[in-house]
Design a protein around this motif. Structure first.
Motif, PDB file in Angstrom:
ATOM      1  N   GLY A  19       0.779  -1.315   0.156  1.00 13.74           N
ATOM      2  CA  GLY A  19      -0.082  -0.088   0.116  1.00 13.74           C
ATOM      3  C   GLY A  19       0.794   1.268  -0.022  1.00 13.74           C
ATOM      4  N   LEU A  20       2.168   1.438   0.801  1.00 13.61           N
ATOM      5  CA  LEU A  20       2.970   2.502   1.049  1.00 13.61           C
ATOM      6  C   LEU A  20       3.493   2.507  -0.655  1.00 13.61           C
ATOM      7  N   ALA A  21       3.680   1.479  -1.323  1.00 14.59           N
ATOM      8  CA  ALA A  21       4.550   1.597  -2.432  1.00 14.59           C
ATOM      9  C   ALA A  21       3.707   1.907  -3.588  1.00 14.59           C
ATOM     10  N   LEU A  22       2.300   1.821  -3.568  1.00 12.12           N
ATOM     11  CA  LEU A  22       1.154   1.807  -4.464  1.00 12.12           C
ATOM     12  C   LEU A  22       0.676   3.267  -4.256  1.00 12.12           C
ATOM     13  N   LEU A  23       0.729   3.809  -3.023  1.00  7.85           N
ATOM     14  CA  LEU A  23       0.053   5.227  -3.021  1.00  7.85           C
ATOM     15  C   LEU A  23       0.361   6.343  -3.766  1.00  7.85           C
ATOM     16  N   PRO A  24       1.712   6.300  -3.828  1.00  8.86           N
ATOM     17  CA  PRO A  24       2.223   7.699  -4.782  1.00  8.86           C
ATOM     18  C   PRO A  24       1.655   7.186  -6.490  1.00  8.86           C
ATOM     19  N   LEU A  25       1.859   6.019  -6.650  1.00  9.43           N
ATOM     20  CA  LEU A  25       1.230   5.654  -8.166  1.00  9.43           C
ATOM     21  C   LEU A  25      -0.360   6.023  -8.382  1.00  9.43           C
ATOM     22  N   VAL A  26      -1.084   5.746  -6.972  1.00  6.07           N
ATOM     23  CA  VAL A  26      -2.404   6.090  -7.070  1.00  6.07           C
ATOM     24  C   VAL A  26      -2.504   7.677  -7.346  1.00  6.07           C
ATOM     25  N   GLY A  27      -1.892   8.427  -6.611  1.00  7.12           N
ATOM     26  CA  GLY A  27      -1.985   9.838  -6.577  1.00  7.12           C
ATOM     27  C   GLY A  27      -1.588  10.443  -7.912  1.00  7.12           C
ATOM     28  N   VAL A  28      -0.525   9.887  -8.670  1.00  8.81           N
ATOM     29  CA  VAL A  28      -0.265  10.359 -10.056  1.00  8.81           C
ATOM     30  C   VAL A  28      -1.280  10.024 -11.001  1.00  8.81           C
ATOM     31  N   VAL A  29      -1.832   8.789 -11.132  1.00 11.07           N
ATOM     32  CA  VAL A  29      -2.974   8.450 -11.892  1.00 11.07           C
ATOM     33  C   VAL A  29      -4.129   9.396 -11.461  1.00 11.07           C
ATOM     34  N   SER A  30      -4.555   9.544 -10.339  1.00 13.54           N
ATOM     35  CA  SER A  30      -5.639  10.391  -9.778  1.00 13.54           C
ATOM     36  C   SER A  30      -5.639  11.693 -10.426  1.00 13.54           C
ATOM     37  N   SER A  31      -4.332  12.377 -10.237  1.00 14.34           N
ATOM     38  CA  SER A  31      -3.969  13.726 -10.675  1.00 14.34           C
ATOM     39  C   SER A  31      -3.991  13.757 -12.257  1.00 14.34           C
ATOM     40  N   ALA A  32      -3.552  12.747 -12.896  1.00 16.79           N
ATOM     41  CA  ALA A  32      -3.779  12.669 -14.355  1.00 16.79           C
ATOM     42  C   ALA A  32      -5.184  12.841 -14.783  1.00 16.79           C
ATOM     43  N   LEU A  33      -6.132  12.389 -14.018  1.00 15.44           N
ATOM     44  CA  LEU A  33      -7.624  12.212 -14.407  1.00 15.44           C
ATOM     45  C   LEU A  33      -8.359  13.285 -13.758  1.00 15.44           C
ATOM     46  N   THR A  34      -7.806  14.140 -13.255  1.00 14.85           N
ATOM     47  CA  THR A  34      -8.516  15.231 -12.695  1.00 14.85           C
ATOM     48  C   THR A  34      -8.546  16.345 -13.393  1.00 14.85           C
ATOM     49  N   PRO A  35      -9.909  17.021 -13.698  1.00 15.93           N
ATOM     50  CA  PRO A  35     -10.015  18.235 -14.383  1.00 15.93           C
ATOM     51  C   PRO A  35      -9.225  19.352 -14.229  1.00 15.93           C
ATOM     52  N   ALA A  36      -8.893  20.039 -15.141  1.00 18.00           N
ATOM     53  CA  ALA A  36      -7.669  21.240 -14.995  1.00 18.00           C
ATOM     54  C   ALA A  36      -8.062  22.090 -13.909  1.00 18.00           C
ATOM     55  N   GLU A  37      -9.427  22.449 -14.038  1.00 15.48           N
ATOM     56  CA  GLU A  37      -9.768  23.410 -12.892  1.00 15.48           C
ATOM     57  C   GLU A  37      -9.701  22.974 -11.489  1.00 15.48           C
ATOM     58  N   GLU A  38      -9.541  21.751 -11.083  1.00 14.98           N
ATOM     59  CA  GLU A  38      -9.532  21.227  -9.886  1.00 14.98           C
ATOM     60  C   GLU A  38      -8.035  20.517  -9.570  1.00 14.98           C
ATOM     61  N   SER A  39      -7.025  20.557 -10.320  1.00 16.66           N
ATOM     62  CA  SER A  39      -5.818  20.066 -10.338  1.00 16.66           C
ATOM     63  C   SER A  39      -5.074  21.027  -9.102  1.00 16.66           C
ATOM     64  N   SER A  40      -4.248  20.154  -8.480  1.00 20.68           N
ATOM     65  CA  SER A  40      -3.377  20.952  -7.589  1.00 20.68           C
ATOM     66  C   SER A  40      -2.240  20.060  -7.238  1.00 20.68           C
TER      67      SER A  40
END
Length: 273
Positions: A19-40
Motif C-alpha cells: 500500500g505504501l508503494a502504490l500510494l504515490p502511483l495512485v496519486g499520480v494517476v488520480s491527478s492525471a484524471l483530474t479536470p484542469a480546474e480542480e488540479s493541484s
C-alpha cells in the motif's frame, strides 16, 4: 513449518508495504484524471474523470515522436547488449585462456564508474567523430554502460549450467557455437529476458546522455521530452501527471507481460558467482 498465524502476519506486513508503494502511483494517476480546474500539487480525488488530459499531453508534448526515439534507442541497446553479453559471458564461463580473470574483473569496472565521470569527454569524442546529435551517440554509450552488468549476469548463468550438459552435447559432435546458441541460450531464456528487461528500463529512463548529446528536438527521448514539457507547464499538474503516466506506461506494461520470466530469471541469473 509456517503456522497460519505467521502466514497471516506476513501477508499483513506485505499488504502494508504494498500500500505504501502504490500510494504515490495512485496519486499520480488520480491527478492525471483530474479536470484542469480542480488540479493541484497535493493529492486530490477528482469529482469526475477527465481522460482528455492524456490526449492533450500527447499532442502538446509531442510524445509520439519522443516515444519513437526512445523505442529505437532502447531496443537497439537491448539487442546489442544481449548479443555481446552472451558471447562474452560464454567465453568467461567456459573457455580457458591467459588473462581471463583479469579481463573479466576489468569489465566489471564498468559497474563502478558513474556516467557523470565521463559524459563530457565522451561528448567531445563523439562530436569529433561526427556522431553527436545522432541516435548512435545514445546507443553506443548506453550499450557500453549496460555491457558490464550483462556480461556478469550471463557469465553467472552459464556457470550455473551443469557441465555434463555441455560435455554430452560435445560428445554428440556439437561445436561451441552450436552449444551456445542451440542449448544454452534457449535454456537461459528467463535469465536473458530478465537482463533484457533491466537494460531496457535503464535505457528508457536515461536522462543525462540525451540531455548532453541531443539538441535536435526530433531525436529527444521521453525523459528529456518530459523535462522540457514540465518546464513549459509548471502549474498544469493534471497535464504533467498525464505525461508522466504516458512515459512510464511502456515499462510498466513490459514488466507485467514478462513478470513470470522476470521472477524466474532473478532466481537463476545470479546463482553462482
Amino acid at each position: 513449518m509456517i503456522t497460519r498465524r505467521e502466514r497471516a502476519l506476513n501477508y499483513a506486513i506485505l499488504t502494508v508495504f504494498a500500500g505504501l508503494a502504490l500510494l504515490p502511483l495512485v496519486g499520480v494517476v488520480s491527478s492525471a484524471l483530474t479536470p484542469a480546474e480542480e488540479s493541484s500539487s497535493s493529492f486530490t480525488w477528482p469529482s469526475s474523470l477527465d481522460w482528455g488530459n492524456f490526449s492533450a499531453a500527447w499532442t502538446q508534448g509531442h510524445f509520439g515522436s519522443y516515444l519513437g526515439s526512445s523505442v529505437l534507442v532502447a531496443v537497439s541497446v537491448v539487442l546489442l547488449t544481449s548479443v555481446l553479453a552472451i558471447l562474452a559471458g560464454y567465453s568467461f564461463a567456459h573457455f580457458q585462456y591467459r588473462g581471463r580473470s583479469a579481463l573479466f574483473y576489468l569489465t566489471l569496472v564498468g559497474l563502478m564508474v558513474p556516467p557523470e565521470a565521463f559524459v563530457i569527454p565522451l561528448y567531445f569524442d563523439l562530436r569529433d567523430m561526427g556522431l553527436s546529435d545522432t541516435y548512435w551517440s545514445l546507443i553506443l554509450p548506453q550499450t557500453a554502460q549496460s555491457l558490464a552488468f550483462g556480461v556478469f549476469w550471463m557469465r553467472n548463468f552459464f556457470r550455473s549450467v551443469p557441465r555434463s550438459v555441455i560435455e554430452a552435447a560435445r560428445l554428440d559432435g556439437a561445436s561451441d557455437w552450436r552449444v551456445l546458441w542451440g542449448i544454452l541460450v534457449p535454456a537461459g531464456r528467463p535469465a536473458l529476458l530478465t537482463m533484457a528487461m533491466l537494460v531496457f528500463m535503464w535505457t528508457w529512463n536515461e536522462f543525462l546522455l540525451p540531455l548532453v548529446m541531443i539538441t535536435d528536438e526530433a531525436k529527444r527521448t521521453v525523459p528529456l521530452g518530459l523535462a522540457f514539457f514540465q518546464g513549459q507547464h509548471t502549474t498544469q499538474f493534471s497535464l504533467l501527471a498525464a505525461a508522466s503516466v504516458i512515459v512510464a506506461l511502456p515499462v510498466v506494461l513490459l514488466y507485467v507481460f514478462l513478470q513470470r520470466h522476470f521472477i524466474s530469471g532473478m532466481l537463476s541469473g545470479a546463482v553462482k558467482g
